[in-house]
Design a protein around this motif. Structure first.
Motif, PDB file in Angstrom:
ATOM      1  N   ASP A  26      42.388  45.987  53.112  1.00 21.04           N
ATOM      2  CA  ASP A  26      43.603  45.509  53.760  1.00 21.04           C
ATOM      3  C   ASP A  26      44.739  45.615  52.755  1.00 21.04           C
ATOM      4  N   THR A  27      45.971  45.706  53.264  1.00 18.17           N
ATOM      5  CA  THR A  27      47.110  45.767  52.362  1.00 18.17           C
ATOM      6  C   THR A  27      47.291  44.432  51.651  1.00 18.17           C
ATOM      7  N   GLY A  28      48.161  44.440  50.658  1.00 14.45           N
ATOM      8  CA  GLY A  28      48.484  43.258  49.868  1.00 14.45           C
ATOM      9  C   GLY A  28      49.760  43.553  49.108  1.00 14.45           C
ATOM     10  N   HIS A  29      49.871  43.045  47.891  1.00 12.05           N
ATOM     11  CA  HIS A  29      51.117  43.277  47.148  1.00 12.05           C
ATOM     12  C   HIS A  29      51.231  44.690  46.582  1.00 12.05           C
ATOM     13  N   MET A  30      50.168  45.478  46.653  1.00 11.99           N
ATOM     14  CA  MET A  30      50.150  46.921  46.365  1.00 11.99           C
ATOM     15  C   MET A  30      50.227  47.269  44.880  1.00 11.99           C
ATOM     16  N   ALA A  31      50.325  46.293  43.992  1.00 13.70           N
ATOM     17  CA  ALA A  31      50.443  46.621  42.578  1.00 13.70           C
ATOM     18  C   ALA A  31      49.217  47.362  42.054  1.00 13.70           C
ATOM     19  N   ILE A  32      48.055  47.093  42.646  1.00 12.48           N
ATOM     20  CA  ILE A  32      46.835  47.769  42.187  1.00 12.48           C
ATOM     21  C   ILE A  32      46.532  49.024  42.995  1.00 12.48           C
ATOM     22  N   ALA A  33      47.375  49.365  43.954  1.00 12.13           N
ATOM     23  CA  ALA A  33      47.087  50.511  44.822  1.00 12.13           C
ATOM     24  C   ALA A  33      46.913  51.813  44.042  1.00 12.13           C
ATOM     25  N   PRO A  34      47.762  52.131  43.047  1.00 12.43           N
ATOM     26  CA  PRO A  34      47.521  53.372  42.293  1.00 12.43           C
ATOM     27  C   PRO A  34      46.173  53.385  41.587  1.00 12.43           C
ATOM     28  N   PHE A  35      45.771  52.248  41.023  1.00 11.97           N
ATOM     29  CA  PHE A  35      44.463  52.183  40.372  1.00 11.97           C
ATOM     30  C   PHE A  35      43.342  52.390  41.377  1.00 11.97           C
ATOM     31  N   VAL A  36      43.437  51.745  42.525  1.00 14.26           N
ATOM     32  CA  VAL A  36      42.411  51.907  43.563  1.00 14.26           C
ATOM     33  C   VAL A  36      42.285  53.376  43.950  1.00 14.26           C
ATOM     34  N   VAL A  39      40.373  55.395  41.311  1.00 12.75           N
ATOM     35  CA  VAL A  39      38.928  55.149  41.335  1.00 12.75           C
ATOM     36  C   VAL A  39      38.280  55.860  42.520  1.00 12.75           C
ATOM     37  N   LEU A  40      38.881  55.745  43.679  1.00  6.30           N
ATOM     38  CA  LEU A  40      38.303  56.382  44.864  1.00  6.30           C
ATOM     39  C   LEU A  40      38.241  57.893  44.693  1.00  6.30           C
ATOM     40  N   HIS A  41      39.283  58.467  44.097  1.00  5.44           N
ATOM     41  CA  HIS A  41      39.291  59.918  43.865  1.00  5.44           C
ATOM     42  C   HIS A  41      38.216  60.303  42.847  1.00  5.44           C
ATOM     43  N   ARG A  42      38.133  59.550  41.761  1.00 12.84           N
ATOM     44  CA  ARG A  42      37.159  59.859  40.715  1.00 12.84           C
ATOM     45  C   ARG A  42      35.734  59.746  41.236  1.00 12.84           C
ATOM     46  N   TRP A 189      35.647  31.718  40.874  1.00 13.02           N
ATOM     47  CA  TRP A 189      34.888  32.891  41.303  1.00 13.02           C
ATOM     48  C   TRP A 189      35.249  34.064  40.397  1.00 13.02           C
ATOM     49  N   PRO A 190      34.756  34.067  39.157  1.00  5.47           N
ATOM     50  CA  PRO A 190      35.097  35.143  38.225  1.00  5.47           C
ATOM     51  C   PRO A 190      34.571  36.493  38.708  1.00  5.47           C
ATOM     52  N   ASN A 191      35.205  37.529  38.212  1.00  8.62           N
ATOM     53  CA  ASN A 191      34.875  38.875  38.676  1.00  8.62           C
ATOM     54  C   ASN A 191      33.414  39.240  38.448  1.00  8.62           C
ATOM     55  N   GLU A 192      32.853  38.838  37.316  1.00  7.77           N
ATOM     56  CA  GLU A 192      31.461  39.200  37.042  1.00  7.77           C
ATOM     57  C   GLU A 192      30.522  38.562  38.054  1.00  7.77           C
ATOM     58  N   GLN A 193      30.853  37.378  38.514  1.00 10.60           N
ATOM     59  CA  GLN A 193      30.023  36.724  39.522  1.00 10.60           C
ATOM     60  C   GLN A 193      30.139  37.431  40.863  1.00 10.60           C
ATOM     61  N   LEU A 194      31.359  37.806  41.246  1.00  8.34           N
ATOM     62  CA  LEU A 194      31.552  38.512  42.517  1.00  8.34           C
ATOM     63  C   LEU A 194      30.854  39.867  42.507  1.00  8.34           C
ATOM     64  N   LEU A 195      30.924  40.569  41.374  1.00  7.80           N
ATOM     65  CA  LEU A 195      30.257  41.864  41.274  1.00  7.80           C
ATOM     66  C   LEU A 195      28.745  41.708  41.408  1.00  7.80           C
ATOM     67  N   ALA A 196      28.178  40.780  40.667  1.00  6.18           N
ATOM     68  CA  ALA A 196      26.726  40.582  40.728  1.00  6.18           C
ATOM     69  C   ALA A 196      26.283  40.209  42.128  1.00  6.18           C
ATOM     70  N   GLN A 197      27.056  39.368  42.780  1.00  4.25           N
ATOM     71  CA  GLN A 197      26.706  38.935  44.134  1.00  4.25           C
ATOM     72  C   GLN A 197      26.707  40.102  45.100  1.00  4.25           C
ATOM     73  N   ALA A 198      27.746  40.957  45.018  1.00  2.87           N
ATOM     74  CA  ALA A 198      27.820  42.102  45.930  1.00  2.87           C
ATOM     75  C   ALA A 198      26.701  43.102  45.660  1.00  2.87           C
ATOM     76  N   TRP A 221      41.025  41.477  40.863  1.00  4.79           N
ATOM     77  CA  TRP A 221      39.639  41.845  41.155  1.00  4.79           C
ATOM     78  C   TRP A 221      39.352  43.317  40.874  1.00  4.79           C
ATOM     79  N   ALA A 222      40.184  44.190  41.397  1.00  5.50           N
ATOM     80  CA  ALA A 222      39.854  45.620  41.404  1.00  5.50           C
ATOM     81  C   ALA A 222      39.666  46.229  40.020  1.00  5.50           C
ATOM     82  N   PRO A 223      40.522  45.952  39.031  1.00  2.00           N
ATOM     83  CA  PRO A 223      40.336  46.635  37.740  1.00  2.00           C
ATOM     84  C   PRO A 223      38.985  46.374  37.091  1.00  2.00           C
TER      85      PRO A 223
END
Length: 258
Positions: A26-36, A39-42, A189-198, A221-223
Motif C-alpha cells: 500500500d502507499t505511504g509517505h513514499m520516502a522508501i519507495a526508491p529503495f523498495v 530491491v524488487l528489481h535486484r 516490534w523490532p525489525n528482527e522480530q518481524l522478519l523472524a516471524q514472517a 521496516w523495509a531497509p
C-alpha cells in the motif's frame, strides 16, 4: 544383479515448481519507495501495488506529478496496480437507509481537500473514489489496473464490499501471517522480530502486506527486512507473483478488467 530386478538409475526426481506468495504494497509517505524498487528489481520480484494519493514526505502526493515517473517505471517492470481509494478514505460505519435514500457510509479521508473530516458518502461516492485512483494509475503507468481494491486500514462492512462489487471492484485483504508488521511501533516490534516471524509463519498462497513508508514507525521496516524476507522465502522454495495469478481473483480479473 538378479535376473529381472529393476536397473538402478542415477536420475533424481524432478523438483516441484515453487509455490507462490503474493507480496503487496500500500502507499505511504513514499520516502522508501526508491529503495523498495531497487530491491524488487535486484531480486526479480513482481508485486501488486495498492495506491492512494496519500500525503508524502516529498512531492504532491503519492499519485501526484512528482511520483508519476516512479510509477511509470514500475509499470515497465511488470508490476500490477490496484486502487486503495484516491483519498485514502477510511470506512467508519454504515448509515441505515431511510425512505428512498440511497445506501450511505460514514467515511474519513486522510488525503485530499477534505482530509480529517467526517463525511457521508453514498455507494456511488465511494465507488467513484475507488475508480479515481485506478484511473490515475492507468494514466501514469500505461498499465490497466486490476479491478481490485483494498480498503484503507482494512476497514469495511459487508454493505461496503457489496457496493464495491456492484461497481466491478473486488476487495483484497491479506493473510494472517502476511501482516508484515511495518505499521507497528518499532520499540515493541523490532525489525528482527518481524522478519523472524514472517520467515517462520508465511505459507504458500499467502497475501503479504507492507507499505511504501509508515509515518509513525521510528525505525523503518523495509531497509532492514524487505530483502532478507524475499531471499529467505525463496530459500524455502517459494516464489513471488502478482495478484493476476491468484486463483481466487484471477477469474474476477478476467471477467472485469477493462
Amino acid at each position: 544383479m538378479a535376473l529381472g530386478s529393476p536397473a538402478k538409475t542415477s536420475e533424481k526426481p524432478a523438483k516441484a515448481d515453487p509455490e507462490p506468495v503474493y507480496l503487496t504494497f500500500d502507499t505511504g509517505h513514499m520516502a522508501i519507495a526508491p529503495f523498495v524498487a531497487e530491491v524488487l528489481h535486484r531480486q526479480d520480484v513482481r508485486v501488486t501495488f495498492f495506491a492512494a494519493n496519500e500525503a508524502t514526505k516529498e512531492g504532491d502526493g503519492a499519485l501526484g506529478s512528482h511520483w508519476a515517473p516512479w510509477w511509470a517505471a514500475r509499470g515497465r517492470e511488470g508490476h500490477a496496480f490496484a486502487s486503495h481509494t484516491y483519498d485514502h478514505a477510511y470506512w467508519r460505519g454504515d448509515l441505515p437507509a431511510r425512505g428512498g435514500e440511497p445506501l450511505r457510509f460514514r467515511v474519513r479521508p486522510t488525503a485530499g481537500a477534505q482530509a480529517g473530516r467526517d463525511l457521508v458518502w453514498t455507494a456511488d461516492d465511494y465507488r467513484a473514489d475507488i475508480a479515481r485512483a485506478a484511473d490515475r494509475l492507468r494514466a501514469i503507468t500505461g498499465v490497466a489496473p486490476l479491478p481490485l481494491w483494498r480498503a484503507p486500514g482494512g476497514k469495511h462492512s459487508p454493505a461496503l464490499l457489496a457496493a464495491a462489487r456492484e461497481g466491478g471492484w473486488a476487495h483484497v485483504g491479506w493473510s494472517s501471517a502476511g501482516f508484515l508488521g511495518d505499521e507497528l511501533p518499532s520499540d515493541r516490534w523490532p525489525n528482527e522480530q518481524l522478519l523472524a516471524q514472517a520467515l517462520r509463519d508465511v505459507r504458500p498462497g499467502d497475501i503479504l502486506l507492507a507499505h511504501l513508508g509508515i509515518w509513525s514507525r521510528r525505525v523503518p521496516w523495509a531497509p532492514e527486512v524487505l530483502e532478507p524476507l524475499i531471499t529467505g522465502l525463496k530459500a524455502r522454495g517459494l516464489r513471488f507473483a502478482t495478484l493476476r495469478e491468484h486463483p481466487h481473483f484471477a477469474p474476477w480479473i478476467a471477467a472485469h478488467q477493462a
